[in-house]
Design a protein around this motif. Structure first.
Motif, PDB file in Angstrom:
ATOM      1  N   SER A   3       0.828  -1.213   0.000  1.00 16.49           N
ATOM      2  CA  SER A   3       0.000   0.000   0.000  1.00 16.49           C
ATOM      3  C   SER A   3       0.856   1.255   0.000  1.00 16.49           C
ATOM      4  CB  SER A   3      -0.927   0.001   1.222  1.00 16.49           C
ATOM      5  OG  SER A   3      -0.185  -0.017   2.427  1.00 16.49           O
ATOM      6  N   PHE A  47     -14.280  -7.994  -3.293  1.00 19.17           N
ATOM      7  CA  PHE A  47     -13.757  -6.778  -3.919  1.00 19.17           C
ATOM      8  C   PHE A  47     -12.314  -6.550  -3.492  1.00 19.17           C
ATOM      9  CE2 PHE A  47     -13.852  -2.023  -4.563  1.00 19.17           C
ATOM     10  CZ  PHE A  47     -13.918  -2.110  -5.949  1.00 19.17           C
ATOM     11  N   MET A  48     -11.998  -6.875  -2.240  1.00 17.17           N
ATOM     12  CA  MET A  48     -10.624  -6.792  -1.750  1.00 17.17           C
ATOM     13  C   MET A  48      -9.701  -7.705  -2.549  1.00 17.17           C
ATOM     14  SD  MET A  48      -9.198  -8.241   1.876  1.00 17.17           S
ATOM     15  CE  MET A  48      -9.429  -9.924   1.273  1.00 17.17           C
ATOM     16  N   CYS A  70     -10.143  -8.803  -5.561  1.00 20.94           N
ATOM     17  CA  CYS A  70     -10.039  -8.271  -6.920  1.00 20.94           C
ATOM     18  C   CYS A  70      -9.029  -7.131  -6.975  1.00 20.94           C
ATOM     19  CB  CYS A  70     -11.404  -7.813  -7.401  1.00 20.94           C
ATOM     20  SG  CYS A  70     -11.391  -7.082  -9.048  1.00 20.94           S
ATOM     21  N   CYS A  71      -9.092  -6.224  -6.002  1.00 15.94           N
ATOM     22  CA  CYS A  71      -8.211  -5.051  -6.001  1.00 15.94           C
ATOM     23  C   CYS A  71      -6.765  -5.408  -5.679  1.00 15.94           C
ATOM     24  CB  CYS A  71      -8.709  -4.025  -4.988  1.00 15.94           C
ATOM     25  SG  CYS A  71     -10.291  -3.265  -5.389  1.00 15.94           S
ATOM     26  N   ASN A  72      -6.550  -6.311  -4.734  1.00 18.09           N
ATOM     27  CA  ASN A  72      -5.198  -6.582  -4.239  1.00 18.09           C
ATOM     28  C   ASN A  72      -4.493  -7.724  -4.948  1.00 18.09           C
ATOM     29  OD1 ASN A  72      -5.625  -4.561  -2.402  1.00 18.09           O
ATOM     30  ND2 ASN A  72      -6.092  -5.934  -0.696  1.00 18.09           N
ATOM     31  N   ILE A  91      -6.252  -7.239 -10.006  1.00 17.12           N
ATOM     32  CA  ILE A  91      -5.861  -6.068 -10.805  1.00 17.12           C
ATOM     33  C   ILE A  91      -4.347  -5.911 -10.912  1.00 17.12           C
ATOM     34  CG2 ILE A  91      -6.008  -3.557 -10.978  1.00 17.12           C
ATOM     35  CD1 ILE A  91      -8.588  -4.988 -11.692  1.00 17.12           C
ATOM     36  N   ILE A 141      -4.205   1.905 -11.327  1.00 18.33           N
ATOM     37  CA  ILE A 141      -3.979   0.662 -10.580  1.00 18.33           C
ATOM     38  C   ILE A 141      -3.572   0.970  -9.140  1.00 18.33           C
ATOM     39  CG2 ILE A 141      -2.472  -1.365 -10.408  1.00 18.33           C
ATOM     40  CD1 ILE A 141      -2.455  -1.501 -13.438  1.00 18.33           C
ATOM     41  N   ILE A 198      -6.594   1.779  -7.135  1.00 23.70           N
ATOM     42  CA  ILE A 198      -7.350   0.556  -6.844  1.00 23.70           C
ATOM     43  C   ILE A 198      -6.700  -0.215  -5.709  1.00 23.70           C
ATOM     44  CG2 ILE A 198      -8.025  -1.684  -7.796  1.00 23.70           C
ATOM     45  CD1 ILE A 198      -8.353  -0.282 -10.515  1.00 23.70           C
ATOM     46  N   VAL A 199      -5.369  -0.267  -5.701  1.00 26.91           N
ATOM     47  CA  VAL A 199      -4.652  -0.961  -4.629  1.00 26.91           C
ATOM     48  C   VAL A 199      -4.894  -0.278  -3.286  1.00 26.91           C
ATOM     49  CG1 VAL A 199      -2.345  -1.492  -3.737  1.00 26.91           C
ATOM     50  CG2 VAL A 199      -2.898  -1.971  -6.116  1.00 26.91           C
ATOM     51  N   VAL A 257      -7.518   1.390  -2.384  1.00 28.26           N
ATOM     52  CA  VAL A 257      -8.875   1.021  -1.964  1.00 28.26           C
ATOM     53  C   VAL A 257      -8.904  -0.415  -1.441  1.00 28.26           C
ATOM     54  CG1 VAL A 257     -11.236   0.638  -2.770  1.00 28.26           C
ATOM     55  CG2 VAL A 257      -9.972   2.658  -3.532  1.00 28.26           C
ATOM     56  N   GLY A 258      -8.229  -1.305  -2.171  1.00 25.46           N
ATOM     57  CA  GLY A 258      -8.211  -2.705  -1.762  1.00 25.46           C
ATOM     58  C   GLY A 258      -7.560  -2.926  -0.412  1.00 25.46           C
TER      59      GLY A 258
END
Length: 476
Positions: free
Chosen positions: A274, A354-355, A357-359, A362, A381, A384-385, A387-388
């Motif tokens: 992160s 969703f976590m 998918c993001c971490n 993607i 990207i 998105i990371v 958020v994840g």
């Protein structure tokens, strides 16, 4: 010999860490001009306006919290840790990339860190300042925060060492102190440059006072290098230790979904993941707004994307190990939380998937060099990371607390507008401090960039290049 020629050719094919054509004077003039000659523009004003507005929201939220108490938040029984601890862990994780870039990559002699280390270090300090707000506010009586410190008193009382809150205070305060010293020591030669180039008398006095009498002598440079390397060595273990302590806040308990030994290394990898995502989130707009593409090149974007990809895979491995150990242990509570109606198929399933998918999903696009070196794609990207990783902390905290051992004590958790306002307020604090930094201090380390120019002179066959005194003299 042919293999050596091939290796040299392969390195030459990589994007440079510094665009060609720069000298010591051009590097100094371009970076210092951001502070001294063209500090204001409408983009800076908009950013400072957004940060200031959100900071006002933070003051309102905290004032209401102090007046009404933590009951204005969405916390309940059994979810006593809500958005406050989620945001605390998220901010601490973001603060890790600055120390990693500055300290560990310095010790490993990675020259690509030079263009991004300064604002990454600043980002660390601002993120830690935001993180420190949440444990204090979560106490309920933040004016008694000094009870967590081993201050001398006549009763001989000491903090409750079994409390995770005390662990966090010592870990975060140590990390903030060393990071601030490391950042300030690196600034000293640049403060002297701003002192020498400034036309404003008050600025000369301010920068001169902060430069501590720096004159660029050989003795100054020797002591500067020694102190910088020493602080880098002190900061390096802190990258691992601080988020390990934060992970132990959870792992030391017996709550299903928390009681696992994978948490410390998994949290450290997630913090670097992160943190680098936030560095990309900041540096891509900075290089575009301040025209720094010749300093922050595609090489930097490519390397940071590789770190994000590597740490993202470690985080994905941690998710897999959590699920495997829950199944392999045969513990029904762990199986329910990690494989059943706790996280993947429970009331918070959307946040869990969703976590993932993001971490995990993607970031796999970063295997492609064209995506790694495309600034806009990489920036999306990185968002998105971020958020994840926030959702990861949400999933860890809420799912384990809302459904523990006894179904009779289960309760759903949802944040209130004051939770959201406090979080948005810390984003405002972060932006406010960031734009102050951009206005008054060089966003890129001038002295280290001059060293990079010096090395490029050597590699290009120009002899040994100018001396340190000559480098300093050209900046005046």
């Amino acid at each position: 010999m042919a293999k050596l020629d091939h290796e040299i050719g392969r390195r030459d094919a990589l994007p440079p860490v510094l665009a060609p054509g720069h000298t010591f004077g051009t590097v100094t003039a371009k970076i210092s001009s951001l502070v001294l000659t063209r500090p204001y523009n409408w983009r800076w004003a908009v950013g400072m306006g957004v940060g200031s507005s959100l900071l006002i929201v933070f003051f309102i939220a905290v004032s209401n919290l102090l007046y009404m108490g933590t009951g204005i938040w969405g916390i309940n029984a059994p979810v006593m840790w809500g958005w406050a601890i989620i945001n605390f862990v998220w901010w601490v994780g973001i603060g890790h990339a600055g120390t990693l870039i500055s300290a560990i990559l310095l010790l490993l002699k990675q020259e690509w860190r030079t263009s991004i280390n300064r604002f990454a270090e600043a980002m660390t300090l601002f993120a830690v300042a935001c993180a420190g707000m949440f444990p204090l506010l979560h106490m309920g009586r933040p004016w008694k925060f000094y009870w967590m410190m081993p201050y001398p008193n006549t009763m001989g009382l000491l903090p409750q060492w079994r409390s995770p809150l005390v662990w966090d205070v010592f870990a975060v305060s140590t990390y903030a102190t060393v990071s601030a010293l490391f950042w300030y020591v690196g600034l000293i030669p640049d403060l002297a440059t701003l002192r020498d180039r400034s036309k404003n008398r008050y600025a000369q006095i301010l920068y001169g006072s902060l430069a501590l009498g720096w004159r660029g002598s050989a003795r100054h440079w020797a002591r500067y290098k020694s102190a910088y390397i020493l602080l880098a060595g002190l900061a390096t273990p802190l990258v691992v230790s601080v988020h390990t302590v934060v992970a132990l806040d959870f792992a030391a308990s017996v709550i299903p979904g928390w009681h696992t030994t994978i948490f410390p290394p998994y949290f450290v990898a997630g913090a670097i993941f992160s943190g680098f995502a936030m560095v990309v989130t900041l540096c891509v707009p900075l290089r575009a707004v301040f025209d720094l593409k010749d300093f922050i090149t595609d090489r930097h974007l490519d390397n940071m994307a590789k770190v994000i990809l590597a740490t993202g895979m470690i985080v994905g491995y941690g998710y897999g190990i959590e699920a495997f150990i829950a199944w392999y242990s045969g513990n029904p509570y762990e199986e329910f939380t990690l494989l059943g109606k706790g996280r993947p198929f429970g009331p918070y399933a959307f946040a869990y998937w969703f976590m993932l998918c993001c971490n995990v999903g993607i970031p796999q696009f970063l295997w492609f060099p064209a995506i790694r070196r495309n600034a806009m794609t990489l920036w999306v990207i990185s968002l998105i990371v971020n958020v994840g990783m926030w959702l990861e902390r949400y999933v860890i905290v809420v799912t384990s607390l809302s459904q523990d051992f006894l179904p009779s004590s289960w309760a759903m958790y949802s944040p209130t507008r004051w939770d959201v306002a406090t979080y948005l307020g810390t984003l405002g604090l972060f932006l406010f401090l960031l734009f102050l930094f951009l206005r008054f201090l060089p966003v890129i380390a001038i002295a280290e960039m001059r060293e990079l120019v010096h090395e490029k002179h050597d590699h290009a066959g120009h002899g040994h290049g100018p001396s340190a005194v000559e480098m300093h003299g050209e900046t005046r």
